[in-house]
Design a protein around this motif. Structure first.
Motif, PDB file in Angstrom:
ATOM      1  N   GLY A 141       0.650  -1.157  -0.041  1.00 43.36           N
ATOM      2  CA  GLY A 141      -0.141  -0.055  -0.031  1.00 43.36           C
ATOM      3  C   GLY A 141       0.828   1.178  -0.032  1.00 43.36           C
ATOM      4  N   ASP A 142       2.039   1.233   0.626  1.00 46.94           N
ATOM      5  CA  ASP A 142       2.954   2.487   0.670  1.00 46.94           C
ATOM      6  C   ASP A 142       4.411   1.973   0.613  1.00 46.94           C
ATOM      7  OD1 ASP A 142       3.831   1.991   3.477  1.00 46.94           O
ATOM      8  OD2 ASP A 142       1.972   2.546   3.931  1.00 46.94           O
ATOM      9  N   TYR A 143       5.207   2.952   0.432  1.00 42.01           N
ATOM     10  CA  TYR A 143       6.861   2.662   0.334  1.00 42.01           C
ATOM     11  C   TYR A 143       7.236   2.024   1.636  1.00 42.01           C
ATOM     12  CZ  TYR A 143      11.766   3.597  -0.599  1.00 42.01           C
ATOM     13  OH  TYR A 143      12.909   3.642  -0.737  1.00 42.01           O
ATOM     14  N   ASP A 144       7.053   2.721   2.856  1.00 42.23           N
ATOM     15  CA  ASP A 144       7.591   1.959   4.098  1.00 42.23           C
ATOM     16  C   ASP A 144       7.178   0.296   4.191  1.00 42.23           C
ATOM     17  OD1 ASP A 144       8.893   4.136   4.521  1.00 42.23           O
ATOM     18  OD2 ASP A 144       7.330   5.130   5.879  1.00 42.23           O
ATOM     19  N   THR A 145       5.943   0.180   3.845  1.00 44.64           N
ATOM     20  CA  THR A 145       5.419  -1.437   4.049  1.00 44.64           C
ATOM     21  C   THR A 145       6.027  -2.056   2.894  1.00 44.64           C
ATOM     22  OG1 THR A 145       3.282  -0.205   4.782  1.00 44.64           O
ATOM     23  CG2 THR A 145       3.235  -2.790   3.835  1.00 44.64           C
ATOM     24  N   ALA A 146       6.251  -1.682   1.687  1.00 46.91           N
ATOM     25  CA  ALA A 146       7.045  -2.557   0.775  1.00 46.91           C
ATOM     26  C   ALA A 146       8.568  -2.563   1.223  1.00 46.91           C
ATOM     27  CB  ALA A 146       7.154  -1.466  -0.411  1.00 46.91           C
ATOM     28  N   VAL A 147       9.231  -1.611   1.731  1.00 46.07           N
ATOM     29  CA  VAL A 147      10.475  -1.689   2.162  1.00 46.07           C
ATOM     30  C   VAL A 147      10.478  -3.016   3.494  1.00 46.07           C
ATOM     31  CG1 VAL A 147      12.412  -0.886   3.184  1.00 46.07           C
ATOM     32  CG2 VAL A 147      11.326   0.451   1.492  1.00 46.07           C
ATOM     33  N   ASP A 148       9.457  -2.904   4.217  1.00 50.23           N
ATOM     34  CA  ASP A 148       9.541  -3.891   5.219  1.00 50.23           C
ATOM     35  C   ASP A 148       9.199  -5.480   4.672  1.00 50.23           C
ATOM     36  OD1 ASP A 148       9.981  -2.105   7.315  1.00 50.23           O
ATOM     37  OD2 ASP A 148       7.835  -1.793   7.649  1.00 50.23           O
ATOM     38  N   GLN A 149       8.275  -5.375   3.765  1.00 52.80           N
ATOM     39  CA  GLN A 149       8.268  -6.730   3.265  1.00 52.80           C
ATOM     40  C   GLN A 149       9.481  -7.282   2.346  1.00 52.80           C
ATOM     41  OE1 GLN A 149       4.792  -6.830   0.528  1.00 52.80           O
ATOM     42  NE2 GLN A 149       3.446  -5.889   2.113  1.00 52.80           N
ATOM     43  N   ALA A 150      10.007  -6.145   1.598  1.00 51.42           N
ATOM     44  CA  ALA A 150      11.394  -6.806   1.158  1.00 51.42           C
ATOM     45  C   ALA A 150      12.402  -7.366   2.218  1.00 51.42           C
ATOM     46  CB  ALA A 150      12.106  -5.609   0.294  1.00 51.42           C
ATOM     47  N   ARG A 151      12.537  -6.575   3.301  1.00 50.09           N
ATOM     48  CA  ARG A 151      13.468  -7.139   4.338  1.00 50.09           C
ATOM     49  C   ARG A 151      12.955  -8.604   4.829  1.00 50.09           C
ATOM     50  NH1 ARG A 151      14.042  -1.092   6.414  1.00 50.09           N
ATOM     51  NH2 ARG A 151      15.889  -0.508   5.211  1.00 50.09           N
ATOM     52  N   ASP A 152      11.584  -8.521   5.056  1.00 53.21           N
ATOM     53  CA  ASP A 152      11.237  -9.868   5.346  1.00 53.21           C
ATOM     54  C   ASP A 152      11.458 -10.899   4.619  1.00 53.21           C
ATOM     55  OD1 ASP A 152      10.288  -8.555   7.854  1.00 53.21           O
ATOM     56  OD2 ASP A 152       8.026  -8.477   6.914  1.00 53.21           O
ATOM     57  N   GLN A 153      11.386 -10.590   3.453  1.00 47.47           N
ATOM     58  CA  GLN A 153      11.653 -11.918   2.419  1.00 47.47           C
ATOM     59  C   GLN A 153      13.270 -12.156   2.009  1.00 47.47           C
ATOM     60  OE1 GLN A 153       9.411 -11.269  -1.319  1.00 47.47           O
ATOM     61  NE2 GLN A 153       7.825 -10.461  -0.202  1.00 47.47           N
ATOM     62  N   LEU A 154      13.905 -11.142   2.649  1.00 46.23           N
ATOM     63  CA  LEU A 154      15.543 -11.415   2.240  1.00 46.23           C
ATOM     64  C   LEU A 154      16.133 -12.474   2.932  1.00 46.23           C
ATOM     65  CD1 LEU A 154      17.853  -9.549   0.987  1.00 46.23           C
ATOM     66  CD2 LEU A 154      18.277  -8.670   3.387  1.00 46.23           C
ATOM     67  N   PRO A 155      16.533 -13.438   1.792  1.00 45.11           N
ATOM     68  CA  PRO A 155      17.242 -14.747   2.597  1.00 45.11           C
ATOM     69  C   PRO A 155      18.308 -14.371   3.239  1.00 45.11           C
ATOM     70  CG  PRO A 155      16.903 -14.676  -0.088  1.00 45.11           C
ATOM     71  CD  PRO A 155      16.754 -13.349   0.605  1.00 45.11           C
TER      72      PRO A 155
END
Length: 57
Positions: A31-45
């Motif tokens: 929904g927004d930039y900060d949430t996308a960054v958090d999701q990316a960090r969560d998916q980082l192997p």
């Protein structure tokens, strides 16, 4: 809805260089930039790092 492409790369074992490190791209929708960054960090192997963020406009 915001779409973000995140380039990630394996972290080198040391700083001597000469390594061929795998690189890939994550495709994140949020929904927004900060949430996308958090999701990316969560998916980082484990053992990988974020190289760049790119937002699709």
């Amino acid at each position: 809805m915001l779409r973000m492409f995140v380039t990630i790369q394996e972290t080198p074992p040391d700083h001597r260089g000469g390594y061929e490190l795998a690189t890939r791209e994550l495709d994140i929708e949020a929904g927004d930039y900060d949430t996308a960054v958090d999701q990316a960090r969560d998916q980082l192997p484990e053992g990988w790092r974020i190289l760049s963020f790119r937002v699709d406009r």
